[in-house]
Design a protein around this motif. Structure first.
Motif, mmCIF file in Angstrom:
data_model
loop_
_atom_site.group_PDB
_atom_site.id
_atom_site.type_symbol
_atom_site.label_atom_id
_atom_site.label_comp_id
_atom_site.label_asym_id
_atom_site.label_seq_id
_atom_site.Cartn_x
_atom_site.Cartn_y
_atom_site.Cartn_z
ATOM 1 N N ARG A 95 0.858 -1.175 0.000
ATOM 2 C CA ARG A 95 0.000 0.000 0.000
ATOM 3 C C ARG A 95 0.901 1.233 0.000
ATOM 4 N NH1 ARG A 95 -2.045 -2.804 4.319
ATOM 5 N NH2 ARG A 95 -1.454 -1.081 5.691
ATOM 6 N N MET A 96 0.391 2.329 -0.484
ATOM 7 C CA MET A 96 1.186 3.542 -0.597
ATOM 8 C C MET A 96 1.839 3.913 0.740
ATOM 9 S SD MET A 96 0.141 7.233 -2.208
ATOM 10 C CE MET A 96 -1.387 7.309 -1.339
ATOM 11 N N GLU A 97 1.107 3.798 1.825
ATOM 12 C CA GLU A 97 1.637 4.199 3.123
ATOM 13 C C GLU A 97 2.691 3.237 3.672
ATOM 14 O OE1 GLU A 97 -2.337 2.087 3.776
ATOM 15 O OE2 GLU A 97 -1.608 3.668 2.454
ATOM 16 N N GLU A 98 2.897 2.095 3.030
ATOM 17 C CA GLU A 98 3.883 1.115 3.491
ATOM 18 C C GLU A 98 5.254 1.276 2.834
ATOM 19 O OE1 GLU A 98 1.334 -2.861 4.416
ATOM 20 O OE2 GLU A 98 1.536 -2.334 2.297
ATOM 21 N N VAL A 99 5.328 2.001 1.740
ATOM 22 C CA VAL A 99 6.562 2.038 0.940
ATOM 23 C C VAL A 99 7.738 2.591 1.732
ATOM 24 C CG1 VAL A 99 7.664 2.946 -1.139
ATOM 25 C CG2 VAL A 99 5.294 2.174 -1.223
ATOM 26 N N VAL A 100 7.583 3.748 2.336
ATOM 27 C CA VAL A 100 8.696 4.372 3.054
ATOM 28 C C VAL A 100 9.138 3.494 4.224
ATOM 29 C CG1 VAL A 100 9.431 6.382 4.381
ATOM 30 C CG2 VAL A 100 8.045 6.687 2.330
ATOM 31 N N ALA A 101 8.193 2.954 4.973
ATOM 32 C CA ALA A 101 8.540 2.092 6.108
ATOM 33 C C ALA A 101 9.264 0.833 5.635
ATOM 34 C CB ALA A 101 7.291 1.724 6.896
ATOM 35 N N GLU A 102 8.847 0.284 4.501
ATOM 36 C CA GLU A 102 9.502 -0.915 3.978
ATOM 37 C C GLU A 102 10.923 -0.603 3.515
ATOM 38 O OE1 GLU A 102 9.987 -4.891 3.304
ATOM 39 O OE2 GLU A 102 8.385 -3.871 4.375
ATOM 40 N N LEU A 103 11.108 0.549 2.878
ATOM 41 C CA LEU A 103 12.463 0.966 2.483
ATOM 42 C C LEU A 103 13.343 1.157 3.718
ATOM 43 C CD1 LEU A 103 12.057 3.473 -0.470
ATOM 44 C CD2 LEU A 103 13.494 1.439 -0.432
ATOM 45 N N GLU A 104 12.808 1.801 4.734
ATOM 46 C CA GLU A 104 13.577 2.018 5.962
ATOM 47 C C GLU A 104 13.961 0.684 6.595
ATOM 48 O OE1 GLU A 104 13.287 4.367 10.241
ATOM 49 O OE2 GLU A 104 11.535 4.317 8.933
ATOM 50 N N ARG A 105 12.996 -0.227 6.696
ATOM 51 C CA ARG A 105 13.274 -1.548 7.273
ATOM 52 C C ARG A 105 14.364 -2.261 6.484
ATOM 53 N NH1 ARG A 105 13.231 -6.297 6.230
ATOM 54 N NH2 ARG A 105 12.179 -6.064 4.243
ATOM 55 N N HIS A 106 14.255 -2.207 5.150
ATOM 56 C CA HIS A 106 15.229 -2.892 4.311
ATOM 57 C C HIS A 106 16.630 -2.289 4.480
ATOM 58 C CE1 HIS A 106 16.853 -5.165 0.980
ATOM 59 N NE2 HIS A 106 17.355 -4.034 0.509
ATOM 60 N N MET A 107 16.708 -0.963 4.432
ATOM 61 C CA MET A 107 18.018 -0.312 4.554
ATOM 62 C C MET A 107 18.640 -0.583 5.911
ATOM 63 S SD MET A 107 18.489 0.833 1.599
ATOM 64 C CE MET A 107 17.466 1.145 0.162
ATOM 65 N N GLN A 108 17.843 -0.577 6.975
ATOM 66 C CA GLN A 108 18.363 -0.862 8.308
ATOM 67 C C GLN A 108 18.797 -2.311 8.445
ATOM 68 O OE1 GLN A 108 15.384 0.629 11.031
ATOM 69 N NE2 GLN A 108 16.086 2.739 10.772
ATOM 70 N N SER A 109 18.144 -3.210 7.690
ATOM 71 C CA SER A 109 18.531 -4.629 7.746
ATOM 72 C C SER A 109 19.922 -4.860 7.157
ATOM 73 C CB SER A 109 17.501 -5.492 7.013
ATOM 74 O OG SER A 109 17.652 -5.382 5.605
ATOM 75 N N LEU A 110 20.413 -3.901 6.381
ATOM 76 C CA LEU A 110 21.756 -4.021 5.804
ATOM 77 C C LEU A 110 22.846 -3.703 6.818
ATOM 78 C CD1 LEU A 110 21.055 -2.434 2.306
ATOM 79 C CD2 LEU A 110 21.248 -4.863 2.868
ATOM 80 N N GLY A 111 22.456 -3.205 7.980
ATOM 81 C CA GLY A 111 23.402 -2.980 9.071
ATOM 82 C C GLY A 111 24.510 -1.990 8.750
ATOM 83 N N GLY A 112 24.213 -1.007 7.930
ATOM 84 C CA GLY A 112 25.228 -0.007 7.585
ATOM 85 C C GLY A 112 26.138 -0.415 6.442
ATOM 86 N N ASN A 113 25.965 -1.637 5.925
ATOM 87 C CA ASN A 113 26.785 -2.123 4.815
ATOM 88 C C ASN A 113 26.126 -1.793 3.480
ATOM 89 O OD1 ASN A 113 28.727 -3.470 6.517
ATOM 90 N ND2 ASN A 113 27.119 -4.965 6.925
ATOM 91 N N VAL A 114 26.928 -1.380 2.525
ATOM 92 C CA VAL A 114 26.418 -1.100 1.186
ATOM 93 C C VAL A 114 26.243 -2.412 0.442
ATOM 94 C CG1 VAL A 114 26.924 0.058 -1.003
ATOM 95 C CG2 VAL A 114 27.512 1.166 1.158
ATOM 96 N N SER A 115 25.143 -2.537 -0.294
ATOM 97 C CA SER A 115 24.835 -3.749 -1.056
ATOM 98 C C SER A 115 24.610 -3.389 -2.516
ATOM 99 C CB SER A 115 23.567 -4.398 -0.490
ATOM 100 O OG SER A 115 23.137 -5.454 -1.317
#
Length: 133
Positions: A95-115
């Motif tokens: 849903r539109m309101e989920e996009v930013v939260a999903e991006l944030e969750r994904h980026m944080q799951s990278l633990g500061g490492n670039v992928s």
């Protein structure tokens, strides 16, 4: 980029004619934009101005740790934006309101490492033109 209604309508008509008269994958001829720049330079704001919906994760520190591809598709029948999230071959609808939260969750799951593994966000709407970022 803001298009006037007559220019936008003409663009849509030309794109539809091209799709009707050719078997060539018209997507490879659509505008493509690659954004690079220093932190907090406004790249995410630019993407949001083109998509017309909040789709970019912004943070004080480096926020985007992997490539994010935005596929914008004009769809005159879409009453609400339709958003698909694809990562590692798995696609799901958001849903539109989920996009930013999903991006944030994904980026944080990278633990500061670039992928180098890209996330693809595909948006269908009657308010955008066909374009790839």
């Amino acid at each position: 980029m803001i298009l006037s209604k007559p220019v936008f309508d003409a663009y849509v008509q030309l794109l539809n004619v091209a799709k009707d008269i050719t078997s060539v994958d018209i997507r490879k001829y659509l505008p493509k934009v690659v954004l690079t720049g220093v932190q907090n330079a406004g790249k995410s704001s630019f993407v949001e101005s083109c998509t017309k919906i909040p789709v970019a994760y912004v943070a004080d520190e480096t926020a985007t740790l992997c490539p994010v591809v935005y596929e914008l598709h004009f769809d005159h029948e879409a009453t609400d934006p339709q958003i698909l999230w694809t990562f590692q071959g798995a696609t799901r609808q958001l849903r539109m309101e989920e996009v930013v939260a999903e991006l944030e969750r994904h980026m944080q799951s990278l633990g500061g490492n670039v992928s180098s593994e890209e996330v693809v966000i595909s948006i269908r709407s009657r308010e955008i033109i066909d374009m790839y970022f």
